[in-house]
Design a protein around this motif. Structure first.
Motif, PDB file in Angstrom:
ATOM      1  N   ALA A  15       0.676   1.455   0.094  1.00 36.78           N
ATOM      2  CA  ALA A  15       1.543   0.585  -0.709  1.00 36.78           C
ATOM      3  C   ALA A  15       0.777  -0.641  -1.190  1.00 36.78           C
ATOM      4  N   LEU A  16      -0.022  -1.221  -0.303  1.00 31.50           N
ATOM      5  CA  LEU A  16      -0.833  -2.374  -0.699  1.00 31.50           C
ATOM      6  C   LEU A  16      -1.850  -1.971  -1.762  1.00 31.50           C
ATOM      7  N   ASP A  17      -2.474  -0.822  -1.593  1.00 30.54           N
ATOM      8  CA  ASP A  17      -3.441  -0.346  -2.592  1.00 30.54           C
ATOM      9  C   ASP A  17      -2.779  -0.187  -3.955  1.00 30.54           C
ATOM     10  N   SER A  18      -1.543   0.290  -3.949  1.00 29.36           N
ATOM     11  CA  SER A  18      -0.818   0.466  -5.208  1.00 29.36           C
ATOM     12  C   SER A  18      -0.570  -0.875  -5.894  1.00 29.36           C
ATOM     13  N   VAL A  19      -0.207  -1.892  -5.102  1.00 22.80           N
ATOM     14  CA  VAL A  19       0.007  -3.230  -5.668  1.00 22.80           C
ATOM     15  C   VAL A  19      -1.293  -3.782  -6.243  1.00 22.80           C
ATOM     16  N   ALA A  64      -9.464 -10.358  -1.543  1.00 15.73           N
ATOM     17  CA  ALA A  64      -9.289 -10.774  -0.147  1.00 15.73           C
ATOM     18  C   ALA A  64      -7.951 -10.345   0.440  1.00 15.73           C
ATOM     19  N   LEU A  65      -7.077  -9.769  -0.383  1.00 14.28           N
ATOM     20  CA  LEU A  65      -5.752  -9.379   0.097  1.00 14.28           C
ATOM     21  C   LEU A  65      -5.867  -8.205   1.069  1.00 14.28           C
ATOM     22  N   ASP A  66      -5.312  -8.353   2.265  1.00 18.33           N
ATOM     23  CA  ASP A  66      -5.389  -7.290   3.264  1.00 18.33           C
ATOM     24  C   ASP A  66      -4.115  -7.268   4.106  1.00 18.33           C
ATOM     25  N   LEU A  67      -3.912  -6.157   4.807  1.00 20.84           N
ATOM     26  CA  LEU A  67      -2.686  -5.979   5.583  1.00 20.84           C
ATOM     27  C   LEU A  67      -2.563  -6.986   6.715  1.00 20.84           C
ATOM     28  N   VAL A  68      -3.681  -7.346   7.334  1.00 15.26           N
ATOM     29  CA  VAL A  68      -3.638  -8.290   8.458  1.00 15.26           C
ATOM     30  C   VAL A  68      -3.071  -9.629   8.002  1.00 15.26           C
TER      31      VAL A  68
END
Length: 311
Positions: A15-19, A64-68
């Protein structure tokens, strides 16, 4: 679902990759979406380099956007419902909703440290600021004027009613003079909004789309209309039309409006009273009051002039 939003959020890499993939073209080339580029230019004019108002992420920010990080921020903001307001409005059984609220809202973790509001919104420039944005293609240009003026909210209910009337006057006058007389615009409109936070202000937006080669002509017509409103206020017919439109609209409201008012009332008790009293306030408004309001919120030498033209 509301309870799970707080208690069991999911953080999913696809989902993050899609964003990230959806934002990447605009980060690489902000002019890829003309409307987005236009809004980003306004945000830069209005808020400078304050990152919280940035419309398009920088290359470094997106990378720099990451799940953590996302999970850390999410849990920080959603771990304590003690400072949340949750409102319900609609056609439902009160006892049933009360029981559901006790189970799914009342069981959420509350308390914790109190937070203090910090005003990070920069002051608007104290002068006329102009910017031209080249993006997209085609035969449409857009002219936007934005006025941002500090006010005294001691009579917020009155100012909200005056803002409503001025919105109608502006839109009707622009429609008559620009679209009907010149045939040079697709959708002229004006919108006047009273904000109580982070500080009391009135924001007026005037926007017109039309032939990009005629934006200077359109701008001149708009400025003539604004100058006439400052000097003489609306005509009797314009004032009466605005009153009639407001009376009709004040008789109609929906659940979204009520829920929003209930949610805002704990922090801003005046908004609910203003909503309840607006019909009586409207009945007492005189043309002179609207003329004075116009002179205050449409200064001749302090506004944003933003123009979108094909690249």
């Amino acid at each position: 679902l509301l309870n799970l939003t707080f208690t069991d959020p999911r953080f999913d890499q696809p989902a993050l990759d899609s964003v990230i993939d959806s934002w990447q073209p605009y980060v690489d080339d902000p002019s890829a979406d003309p409307d987005l580029a236009y809004y980003a230019a306004y945000a830069e004019l209005r808020y400078g380099d304050e990152p919280r108002y940035r419309v398009i992420p920088t290359v470094d920010d997106l990378a720099a956007l990451d799940l953590v990080t996302l999970e850390r921020v999410w849990r920080q903001r959603f771990s304590n419902v003690g400072d949340w307001v949750i409102s319900f409005s609609g056609d439902f059984d009160v006892d049933e909703v009360t029981e559901l609220a006790r189970r799914y809202v009342g069981s959420l973790a509350g308390g914790g440290a109190d937070e203090t509001f910090v005003d990070l919104e920069p002051d608007p420039p104290a002068k006329r600021v102009q910017r031209e944005v080249r993006a997209g293609s085609g035969d449409k240009g857009t002219l936007t004027l934005v006025f941002d003026v500090a006010i005294d909210t001691s009579s917020d209910d009155r100012e909200s009613v005056l803002a409503h009337l001025l919105t109608t006057v502006l839109t009707n006058r622009l429609t008559d003079h620009v679209r009907e007389e010149l045939g040079a615009s697709y959708s002229p409109y004006g919108e006047v909004t009273v904000y109580t936070a982070p500080r009391p202000t009135v924001e007026t937006v005037v926007q017109i789309t039309g032939d990009p080669d005629q934006l200077d002509v359109l701008a001149a017509v708009v400025q003539d209309d604004l100058a006439a409103l400052r000097d003489a206020g609306p005509t009797d017919a314009e004032f009466d039309d605005a009153l009639a439109a407001a009376e009709q609209e004040y008789d109609l409201f929906d659940n979204d409006t009520i829920a929003d008012l209930l949610a805002r009332t704990p922090a801003h008790p005046q908004v609910l009273e203003a909503f309840i009293e607006r019909r009586s306030v409207l009945a007492d408004v005189e043309p002179s009051a609207l003329r004075g309001f116009i002179a205050l919120v449409l200064p001749a030498n302090r506004y944003f002039d933003l123009r979108l033209l094909p690249a």
